[in-house]
Design a protein around this motif. Structure first.
Motif: not given
Length: 421
Positions: A192-197, A212-216, A238-242
């Motif tokens: 759902k989210r990518l770590p900054v590292t 995957n389930h990425l939103e941003s 994925n689920r990315i809007k912008a």
């Protein structure tokens, strides 16, 4: 001490017999230690032992007063050669860690001179394990949850790692320690989210996050070292809007896949991706393309299945303020005259505003006072191959245009009306 590397032991007597070396090293572990001889006692000599897969017991060479010459011109490339007197062989080392190789050569020098090496850690001259000699693993493919390593770490030598269909809800932090990683495939998971590292993977060139389930997509990733290394990015399904404005800092991107998301717009400065050659953003919610899109030079473009609006240059959105505000006038002057600016000179929020200035059709810039409309662009203007935009066989799409003044918009209208007559 031990040194894993590739080794070739070349006899200098070969030319005498009309023979040549095979010119190819073998994976080996080199050890420096004292000969295990109970009768020799404390005065036992120091030996170099070379263990390979074919000879795990190892070949031993005495070092004290037995080195004729060192060749270290290419030590910074992990290469060096030690020439022994007896037997008359050259021990050629390659693909070694530079720091470890330098320490190893220093130890050999001390042993050759007979200098006291009591302060240096010496190895026991015992046969090497297969795991020590085997070639470092560079590729690992995991395609099911049952095969995913739980108790074992990933090999630090990995350059290509695939972990698909493993139902991962987040990126395993152990992956972020693989500093040699060039290709990371985490497709078909539940991330759902990518770590900054993940931006610390300084060699990463290909990142696949398909299905995957990425939103941003975080701004911090756009400011990481990935902007200098990333060449291929797959964010499809994925689920990315912008995507953030800073996304266009990935100046090395060649392949970009954004299909099957919920994108309502492409990055504002898309045209800055000068090396981009393959772009697909099919089946999103794009009503139009950003103004900078026409600066791209693509080989393949796929925008099929987006709800593009009908371009209507005669119905503009007027956000022009007359007279111009002081902020608008100053911003236009800074950009048009290329006046140096930065957070050390002006407030940071003004720098952010200047980063999103629009470019008028006349070539000048505007900030928040402008006229906006959409025109039709044939996508073949930016790409050699274009996938049809719709089922009607079209290859045209609306693109946003900006005008910094009524004069610029009037001149555009005159040309447009003449073209449709």
């Amino acid at each position: 001490m031990k040194l894993p590397c590739e080794v070739e032991v070349i006899s200098r007597m070969l030319p005498t017999f009309g023979m040549r070396s095979r010119g190819k090293g073998s994976r080996a572990v080199l050890s420096i230690g004292r000969q295990q001889d109970k009768q020799a006692g404390k005065g036992a000599a120091i030996y170099l032992m070379i263990c390979t897969l074919k000879d795990k017991a190892g070949s031993r060479y005495k070092l004290q007063e037995n080195v004729e010459q060192f060749f270290t011109k290419f030590v910074e490339e992990g290469k060096a050669t030690v020439r022994l007197k007896e037997p008359a062989v050259d021990v050629c080392l390659s693909k070694a860690d530079v720091s470890n190789l330098k320490n190893f050569i220093s130890t050999v020098r001390l042993a050759n001179r007979g200098t006291d090496v009591g302060t240096i850690s010496l190895s026991s001259l015992t046969p090497a394990k297969s795991s020590e000699i085997e070639k470092p693993r560079t590729k690992m493919m995991i395609t099911s949850k049952k095969d995913y390593p739980i108790t074992k770490n990933f090999p630090y030598s990995l350059e290509h790692l695939q972990a698909s269909y493993c139902k991962l809800a987040r990126i395993d932090m152990r992956m972020l320690c693989l500093k040699k990683l060039r290709k990371l495939d985490l497709s078909h998971n539940h991330i759902k989210r990518l770590p900054v590292t993940i931006g610390d993977l300084v060699c990463l060139q290909e990142l696949n996050l398909h299905n995957n389930h990425l939103e941003s997509f975080q701004v911090a990733l756009c400011n990481s070292t990935l902007q200098k290394t990333l060449q291929s990015l797959d964010l499809s399904q994925n689920r990315i809007k912008a995507l953030p404005i800073q996304f266009c800092q990935f100046k090395e991107l060649i392949h970009l896949k954004l299909d099957d998301n919920e994108l309502v717009q492409l990055p504002f400065k898309m045209g800055q991706l000068s090396k981009l050659r393959f772009l697909s953003a099919a089946r999103n919610k794009l009503p139009s393309l950003p103004h900078s899109f026409k600066r791209l030079f693509l080989e393949n473009l796929d925008l099929f299945g987006n709800p593009f609006e009908q371009a209507n240059p005669l119905v503009p959105s007027i956000q022009l303020k007359i007279p111009l505000t002081l902020l608008e006038s100053a911003a236009r002057a800074i950009i048009n005259y290329r006046i140096p600016h930065g957070p050390h000179l002006i407030p940071a929020h003004l720098c952010q505003d200047l980063a999103v200035t629009k470019t008028c059709e006349c070539g000048l810039s505007c900030l928040s006072s402008f006229i906006q409309t959409t025109v039709t662009m044939n996508l073949h203007q930016v790409s050699h191959t274009v996938v049809l935009v719709d089922n009607m066989g079209g290859t045209e799409a609306p693109i946003i245009c900006y005008f910094c003044s009524l004069t610029c918009y009037s001149q555009f209208l005159d040309k447009y009306l003449q073209s449709i007559r």
